[in-house]
Structures are given as structure tokens and as C-alpha cells.
Design an enzyme around this catalytic site. Structure first.
Site, PDB file in Angstrom:
ATOM      1  N   ARG A 124       0.789  -1.255   0.000  1.00 30.26           N
ATOM      2  CA  ARG A 124       0.000   0.000   0.000  1.00 30.26           C
ATOM      3  C   ARG A 124       0.808   1.285   0.000  1.00 30.26           C
ATOM      4  NH1 ARG A 124      -4.192  -2.821  -1.730  1.00 30.26           N
ATOM      5  NH2 ARG A 124      -5.376  -3.909  -0.122  1.00 30.26           N
ATOM      6  N   HIS A 168      -4.296 -11.306 -13.088  1.00 24.14           N
ATOM      7  CA  HIS A 168      -5.508 -11.292 -12.254  1.00 24.14           C
ATOM      8  C   HIS A 168      -6.650 -11.575 -13.229  1.00 24.14           C
ATOM      9  CE1 HIS A 168      -8.290  -9.479  -9.150  1.00 24.14           C
ATOM     10  NE2 HIS A 168      -9.027  -9.420 -10.235  1.00 24.14           N
ATOM     11  N   HIS A 204      -3.814 -16.214  -7.780  1.00 21.37           N
ATOM     12  CA  HIS A 204      -4.922 -16.644  -6.914  1.00 21.37           C
ATOM     13  C   HIS A 204      -6.059 -17.394  -7.631  1.00 21.37           C
ATOM     14  CE1 HIS A 204      -6.101 -12.762  -8.484  1.00 21.37           C
ATOM     15  NE2 HIS A 204      -5.597 -12.059  -7.490  1.00 21.37           N
ATOM     16  N   ASP A 237      -1.753 -13.049  -1.283  1.00 20.49           N
ATOM     17  CA  ASP A 237      -2.564 -11.890  -1.691  1.00 20.49           C
ATOM     18  C   ASP A 237      -2.903 -11.027  -0.475  1.00 20.49           C
ATOM     19  OD1 ASP A 237      -3.965 -10.053  -3.160  1.00 20.49           O
ATOM     20  OD2 ASP A 237      -5.685 -11.333  -3.567  1.00 20.49           O
ATOM     21  N   HIS A 275      -6.880  -3.698   4.582  1.00 19.58           N
ATOM     22  CA  HIS A 275      -7.852  -2.603   4.549  1.00 19.58           C
ATOM     23  C   HIS A 275      -8.219  -2.307   5.995  1.00 19.58           C
ATOM     24  CE1 HIS A 275      -8.457  -2.828   0.232  1.00 19.58           C
ATOM     25  NE2 HIS A 275      -8.643  -4.135   0.322  1.00 19.58           N
TER      26      HIS A 275
END
Ligand code: DOR
Length: 437
Positions: free
Chosen positions: A64, A179, A232, A305, A309
Site C-alpha cells: 500500500r 488477475h 490466486h 494476496d 484494509h
């Protein structure tokens, strides 16, 4: 400073080493693996009953920074990595700004060297701003250290653009990490499309949306000769598509995430938005297929992954809360509980999926434990029972659906270049600095 790790079972999947022996660490490197007497060391670590393995490698994390440091920073992310036994990570580029220029990439790598306790590698975006319309300067980014290209979090939908990205990736011999999600089919869903999404009034995310893109990207890789890494994988048919592509020689690798081999979409009934992740948790059949894919080698690596948050963001309604969950501090526990203690993988196979295999996928010079190499080491207690308590996480975020779950298997000590960066042994005095910016 000489450190001797004694009495542990030393596993190095890359060389096939798996036996009870000692590891001598000197000046940041592994000096010797063998029966060195304890008198040769300044510090002795007793690893009786424990596994001494290469530092774990996570090729899929979101730290992030820049842009979203209220969720995680490179520093706090690396603390979480250390607590999980990870000594090397590959950061995803969906920061703000995105990692789409040499300047931003250089800044991330520099912050990693300065603030990161672990070895930080970075991906770079395929398109500027992860907007899917203009290709980044892949050649310069690769030269500046990008180990893979991805618009993670989104799928590049334009086939002309993507063809060109694969062509350049083939020339550079660098993997495209994909992705997989056909946005035109997925629309606004939050959960796997099925009984649970219907019950919660969510439009749902169909498995087909992921599978269409897996199939498409396999064809792009086959056509261009580029290396493709599928991120993923969450569906049974997705696993099968990769299995078939591998069998016919396509250069494709893939990863499975602990949440996808452990939880079904029904977890949303218990954990609400904490179980909202992209791709979503699917059905029991899919969960089993991901585990079987790891067992038979269709899925090369385990990757978390790790997607931090804040709990405020996660307390929004299901359709507005962000996708993602933290994963670094629960990965070992989930891998041992779900895959090793059930007999699906041996401890050595599980460690390979967390070390040498992901390192090979991205071509990273890590994931091995051998004389002469940096002493990046994780010590794991495969039998330690513990209950996940998000309050104790070293990550800045606590968004996990695994809180309260009882797991068997935990990292007890992590070392990078011979320095202990995490120590959960009885009475240990942890060396990490407080979570400060
Ligand atoms: O759940 C997810 N969260 N999936 C992604 O692909 C992106 C990630 C994020 O950045 O939060």
C-alpha cells in the site's frame, strides 16, 4: 557473530535436504550445515521438534505504499511478513500512484531497502494507472528491477494491448502475472455467484468470469511464448485449464491462496465483508480443487494476496466494502492445518510451495538454505496450536475472516541475513521497533 541452530529438522526443498542437523550462521550467511559442536558459536538456538527452513517467499502482497499508508506501509507490511516467516515478498503495483514508472518503482525499492526488514521485490503495472489503455515502458521498468508485470486487482481487457504486452514480456523473458476476471461478466458482485450471494442479495461473481480469462491468457502465452503466471486461482475449472495447458507445454505457472484452499463462500454468512475477496471464496468443490492443484503440482506456489484494509472500510455494506484480506500472519498456520496435517502435502512439499517454487516462478535469488547463501531462515513449529487473534497482528490492518480459528503450525523465529527479525520463543525479547511512520 556466530549463531548455531541445533537439533532442528533442516529442510531445503531445492537441494532435497531433509534431516536433523545443525545450521551455523556467520556474518549474515549460512557458514555450514552439519554437526558443528555448540562450542563453535556465540549464540545457540535450540530447534528441537522444529523445522528449520529457507525464509518463506510471498510473490503476492499489497504493502500500500505509496498512497494508502493508513492500511499498511512497507515497514508494517514487512513486520507482518517477518511474523509469518516470510523473508522475501513481491509487492503489487496498485498503489497511488501505481507502480507504473521507473521513478515510482525506484522509490518503492528504496523504501524497501530502508524500512523493510525483509527483502522487497516489486512488480510493475502493465498499463499506466492500471487503467487498461496505455502500456507502460516495460523494458525500462524491467531494467529498473520489476520482476513481473501485472495490473493486479484488474484484468487488461483490450486484446491488442495485451498481445503487445505478452510479446514484450516474451522478449524480456519476464512473467506476466494475471488477475483473471472478465469485468464484463463480473459487474458489481461481491461474493461467488451461488446460494450464498443469492441469500445475501448480492449479484454475485461467476466462476466463468475467472475461467474465461485464464483460458484467454493461456492462449496468449502459447501464441507469444511468454511466461504467464496465474494469480490466486479460485475455481475447479480454472485449475483444470492450467493442468491441461501445462500438459501441452505452455509456459504457465500458478498460485493458490490459503483462503481459497480453506474457506467457502458460506464464510460470508459468518464473517460478512471480512470474507469479501477477489477472486471470491467459492464452493467446497472449488476449495478441494485448489488443494488438489497444489498437491499435483498444477499450482506451483502458495501466495497470500495479503490485502490490508482498515476495519472502517470493511464495515461498509457488502457492495461497497473493499475486496481483500490480510494473509501473511496466518499463511503457515493455514498451510499446515489444511494441507500438511491432513496428509495432502508433506511438510517438505508445503515448504517448497512457500520457498523454492515461488522464487523460481519470479526468478528471485531467494528461497534456498545452503552454505554460502544469505542466512534467510524461518523456524516453524509444525505442532504448535494457537488461536488467530487479529489484535496481535503486526500488520497495520486486521481484516481477516480467520479470527478465532484454531490452527496447528506457527512460525516461531525469522532471520534475514543472520539477524533475528521475529522471535516468538518463550521469553524472547522481540527486536522489532514499534509501529511508527
Ligand atoms: O481481494 C483483493 N484485494 N483482490 C485483489 O485482486 C486486489 C486486492 C487489493 O488490492 O485490495
Amino acid at each position: 557473530m556466530k549463531t548455531l541452530i541445533v537439533n532442528g529438522t533442516v529442510i531445503d526443498p531445492a537441494s532435497g535436504l531433509n534431516r536433523r542437523t545443525n545450521v551455523l550462521v556467520e556474518d549474515g550467511r549460512v557458514a555450514q550445515i552439519g554437526n558443528t559442536p555448540s562450542s563453535a558459536a556465540d549464540r545457540v538456538i535450540d530447534a528441537e521438534g522444529l523445522l528449520v527452513v529457507p525464509g518463506l517467499v510471498d510473490i503476492h502482497v499489497h504493502f500500500r505504499e505509496p498512497g494508502f499508508t493508513h492500511k499498511e506501509t512497507i515497514h508494517t507490511g514487512s513486520l507482518a511478513a517477518a511474523a509469518g516467516g516470510f523473508t522475501a515478498v513481491v509487492c503489487m503495483p496498485n498503489t497511488r500512484p501505481a507502480i507504473d514508472t521507473v521513478e515510482t518503482l525506484a522509490q518503492v525499492l528504496e523504501t524497501g531497502r530502508r524500512d523493510g526488514l525483509v527483502k522487497l521485490f516489486s512488480s510493475a503495472a502493465i498499463t499506466y494507472g492500471i487503467e487498461g489503455s496505455r502500456l507502460t515502458d516495460m523494458e525500462s521498468l524491467h531494467q529498473a528491477g520489476a520482476v513481473t508485470f501485472t495490473d493486479d486487482g484488474k484484468t487488461v481487457m483490450d486484446p491488442h494491448l495485451l498481445y503487445e504486452a505478452f510479446r514484450r514480456a516474451a522478449e524480456l523473458d519476464v512473467p506476466i502475472s494475471s488477475h483473471c476476471e472478465d469485468h464484463r461478466l463480473v459487474d458489481r458482485g461481491a461474493l461467488n455467484r451461488g446460494a450464498t450471494s443469492r441469500r445475501l442479495g448480492d449479484p454475485g461473481i461467476p466462476a466463468l468470469g475467472e475461467e474465461l480469462i485464464i483460458a484467454r491468457d493461456i492462449l496468449f502465452a502459447e501464441e507469444t511464448g511468454a511466461r504467464l503466471h496465474i494469480q490466486h486461482v479460485s475455481t475447479a475449472r480454472g485449475v483444470q485449464l492450467i493442468r491441461e495447458a501445462k500438459a501441452r507445454g505452455v509456459r504457465v505457472t500458478a498460485e493458490g491462496a490459503p483462503h481459497h484452499f480453506t474457506l467457502t463462500d458460506e464464510q460470508a454468512l459468518i464473517s460478512g465483508t471480512l470474507a469479501k475477496v477477489n477472486p471470491p471464496l467459492r464452493t467446497a468443490r472449488d476449495v478441494e480443487a485448489v488443494a488438489q492443484g497444489l498437491r499435483d503440482g498444477t499450482l506451483d506456489a502458495i501466495a497470500t494476496d495479503h490485502a490490508p484494509h482498515t476495519l472502517e472500510e470493511k464495515s461498509l455494506p457488502l457492495d461497497r466494502a473493499p475486496f481483500g484480506m490480510v494473509g501473511l500472519e496466518t499463511a503457515v498456520g493455514l498451510t499446515f492445518t489444511r494441507l500438511v496435517h491432513t496428509g495432502l502435502l508433506t511438510a517438505e512439499q508445503a515448504i517448497a510451495k512457500l520457498t523454492s517454487a515461488p522464487a523460481a516462478v519470479m526468478g528471485l535469488p531467494v528461497g534456498r538454505l545452503a552454505a554460502g547463501l544469505d542466512a534467510d531462515i524461518a523456524i516453524i513449529d509444525p505442532q504448535k496450536e494457537w488461536v488467530v487473534d487479529p489484535q496481535t497482528f503486526l500488520s497495520r490492518s486486521r481484516n481477516t475472516p480467520f479470527g478465532g480459528m484454531r490452527l496447528t503450525g506457527k512460525t516461531v523465529l525469522t532471520m534475514v541475513r543472520g539477524d533475528i527479525i521475529y522471535d516468538d520463543r518463550e521469553g524472547a525479547d522481540n527486536p522489532w521497533p514499534a509501529d511508527a511512520d
